[in-house]
Design a protein around this motif. Sequence first.
Motif, PDB file in Angstrom:
ATOM      1  N   THR A 125       0.754  -1.071  -0.137  1.00 17.67           N
ATOM      2  CA  THR A 125       0.049  -0.023  -0.007  1.00 17.67           C
ATOM      3  C   THR A 125       1.119   1.111  -0.066  1.00 17.67           C
ATOM      4  O   THR A 125       2.053   1.132   0.164  1.00 17.67           O
ATOM      5  N   THR A 126       0.353   2.537  -0.203  1.00 21.16           N
ATOM      6  CA  THR A 126       1.009   3.675  -0.363  1.00 21.16           C
ATOM      7  C   THR A 126       0.415   4.524   0.633  1.00 21.16           C
ATOM      8  O   THR A 126      -0.956   4.770   0.903  1.00 21.16           O
ATOM      9  N   THR A 127       1.133   5.089   1.808  1.00 22.25           N
ATOM     10  CA  THR A 127       0.828   5.771   2.734  1.00 22.25           C
ATOM     11  C   THR A 127       1.229   7.222   2.813  1.00 22.25           C
ATOM     12  O   THR A 127       2.018   7.562   2.324  1.00 22.25           O
ATOM     13  N   SER A 128       0.025   8.102   2.962  1.00 26.00           N
ATOM     14  CA  SER A 128       0.266   9.625   2.982  1.00 26.00           C
ATOM     15  C   SER A 128       0.942   9.974   4.387  1.00 26.00           C
ATOM     16  O   SER A 128       0.727   9.559   5.427  1.00 26.00           O
ATOM     17  N   VAL A 129       2.107  10.611   4.200  1.00 23.53           N
ATOM     18  CA  VAL A 129       2.887  11.265   5.422  1.00 23.53           C
ATOM     19  C   VAL A 129       2.869  12.954   5.304  1.00 23.53           C
ATOM     20  O   VAL A 129       3.269  13.525   4.426  1.00 23.53           O
ATOM     21  N   SER A 130       2.669  13.534   6.346  1.00 29.14           N
ATOM     22  CA  SER A 130       2.359  14.944   6.558  1.00 29.14           C
ATOM     23  C   SER A 130       2.795  15.447   7.759  1.00 29.14           C
ATOM     24  O   SER A 130       2.559  14.695   8.611  1.00 29.14           O
ATOM     25  N   PHE A 131       3.561  16.542   7.666  1.00 27.89           N
ATOM     26  CA  PHE A 131       4.046  16.950   8.880  1.00 27.89           C
ATOM     27  C   PHE A 131       3.438  18.605   8.880  1.00 27.89           C
ATOM     28  O   PHE A 131       3.432  19.243   7.732  1.00 27.89           O
ATOM     29  N   THR A 132       3.185  19.229   9.963  1.00 35.07           N
ATOM     30  CA  THR A 132       2.645  20.569  10.210  1.00 35.07           C
ATOM     31  C   THR A 132       3.640  21.385  11.007  1.00 35.07           C
ATOM     32  O   THR A 132       3.840  20.809  12.263  1.00 35.07           O
ATOM     33  N   VAL A 133       4.136  22.392  10.354  1.00 40.23           N
ATOM     34  CA  VAL A 133       5.147  23.422  11.064  1.00 40.23           C
ATOM     35  C   VAL A 133       4.404  24.638  11.519  1.00 40.23           C
ATOM     36  O   VAL A 133       4.013  25.231  10.530  1.00 40.23           O
ATOM     37  N   GLN A 134       4.263  24.897  12.725  1.00 39.13           N
ATOM     38  CA  GLN A 134       3.536  26.324  12.981  1.00 39.13           C
ATOM     39  C   GLN A 134       4.502  27.486  12.306  1.00 39.13           C
ATOM     40  O   GLN A 134       3.798  28.451  11.794  1.00 39.13           O
ATOM     41  N   ASN A 135       6.024  27.565  12.560  1.00 36.63           N
ATOM     42  CA  ASN A 135       6.843  28.498  11.948  1.00 36.63           C
ATOM     43  C   ASN A 135       7.781  28.294  12.366  1.00 36.63           C
ATOM     44  O   ASN A 135       8.386  27.376  13.146  1.00 36.63           O
ATOM     45  N   VAL A 136       9.116  28.744  11.859  1.00 41.37           N
ATOM     46  CA  VAL A 136      10.229  28.354  12.125  1.00 41.37           C
ATOM     47  C   VAL A 136      11.020  29.732  12.609  1.00 41.37           C
ATOM     48  O   VAL A 136      12.200  30.027  12.487  1.00 41.37           O
TER      49      VAL A 136
END
Length: 514
Positions: free
Chosen positions: A97-108
């Motif tokens: 299967t293909t899995t979605s990967v997502s990261f959320t960054v508020q700011n740097v």
Amino acid sequence: MHIRTRAAVLAALVLIVSLVAAPVAAATAQLGAVTVEGDAVVQTDANETYLWQSEPFSVNTSFATDTDGVYQFCLEAQSENGSERLSCQSQSVEEGTTTSVSFTVQNVSDTELAGETQLNVSASESFNSSSATVNRSVSVYVITKDGDFDDDGLENRVEVRYGSEMNGTDTDGDGLQDGPEIREYETDPTDNDSDGDGLLDSRELQIGTDPTNPDTDGDGLTDGEEINEFETDPKETDTDGDGLPDGKEVQQHGTDPTDPDTDGDGLRDDREVVQGTVPNDEADSDEDGLDDTEEVKHGTNASKADTDGDFLSDSTEVRLGTDPTDPTTPLVLLAGLGFLVVGLVGFLRVFGPDDVRTWVAERDVVSRVATLSATDAATNGSDVSTSDGSSTTSTSPASVGSAESTTSTAPAAGDGSMETTDAEAADDELPFDLSDPLTDEDEVLKLLYEADGRLRQSEINNSTEWSKSKVSRLLSRMEDEGKIRKITIGRENLVTLADRVPQSAESPFDEDDS
């Protein structure tokens, strides 16, 4: 026995290694392309993505493997100021299967990340320390809103507003940096010709025109047309100073906006326009026999054939030596000439040799001279007295040249009888074949034959629908060739066949003595 034991142990070890190694060797894992989205993304151009340092964003990718398991995914950032792990997470992955990967960054903002930065995503199996780590990255530029990333004089937030390049000092390539275009010249940093007049913004600033106004001087021509096409001054409404705006010279009058006297006839273009002459043609605008240049010399009106309204064209007065601007001078001259001729003829009749007195008496020279004077004066039907007190009536211009015959009456000197001369009947046979294509000269001759040999020049103009200048040139050539005669009567010409000239228009001394 010892040897057998060692062999068995070795075989067992090989079996264990093969059982363990086989699945690991067969396992494969792969990360998809890494993308960045969110409020922090301010511009993407030339494969470069810019991120506001103070805004949130997400990093997205996909993962596929042929082995079930729990995998750890981490996001790290690395710039010239150092590297930092931004986020990590674990996910169960099923085989195939293909899995979605997502990261959320508020700011740097609280990091030292700035400028060109690599965002790297890594994936490794959580409970298998021997599994390989898979990596995929994307390059971005971390910037601040108040900064000037390309040092072109515009803050990054202003570049975003106008759509200019974040990493290019001259977005439109017009030779002006984006900062001065907006803050100093008020031009468009994304368009090298802000006003669309055909001149680069930098070129306009160089020559002193307004790069935000296509027609700096408001003369009706764009700055580009003035520089590239007409060679006029885009900062001067009337380049040649002739009183006509450059735009009107080009678009309405067809004159040269760089020459105040386009046709070189001595009249300035604006003067010709006001008085109705042709400013781009040095010919005879009023077709009175005087070129416009000559009219200037004599002080006459080049748009009026008879400047002083004395029924003699300007060219006729010039030939006679009278003043074409004074209606009284022809009358004085004609009266003086009349008295002189009549006196001379009378003297010859009384005191001349016998043969001269006989010739004068037979031809009634006195009456014919008086009739000729009356015709040349072109009075509107007034009577001119002859030497013996009788009168001769001259025909008005309106009636000359009609199909009717023209009659000139005068008392005979010898016996008091009346002499009448009618126009000869037109020859039934034309000097050319009507079945053949007619030349311009043939057309004129045909009209004359149909009108009993005489026509006003204006009637030829109307019948042929040719231009006045063409008819004038054609008739002059035909007269030089002896095919016709032009007789000036009042303000127009009477055109006759060479053999149909009215007797009153001939000189009495042209006849033979026989």
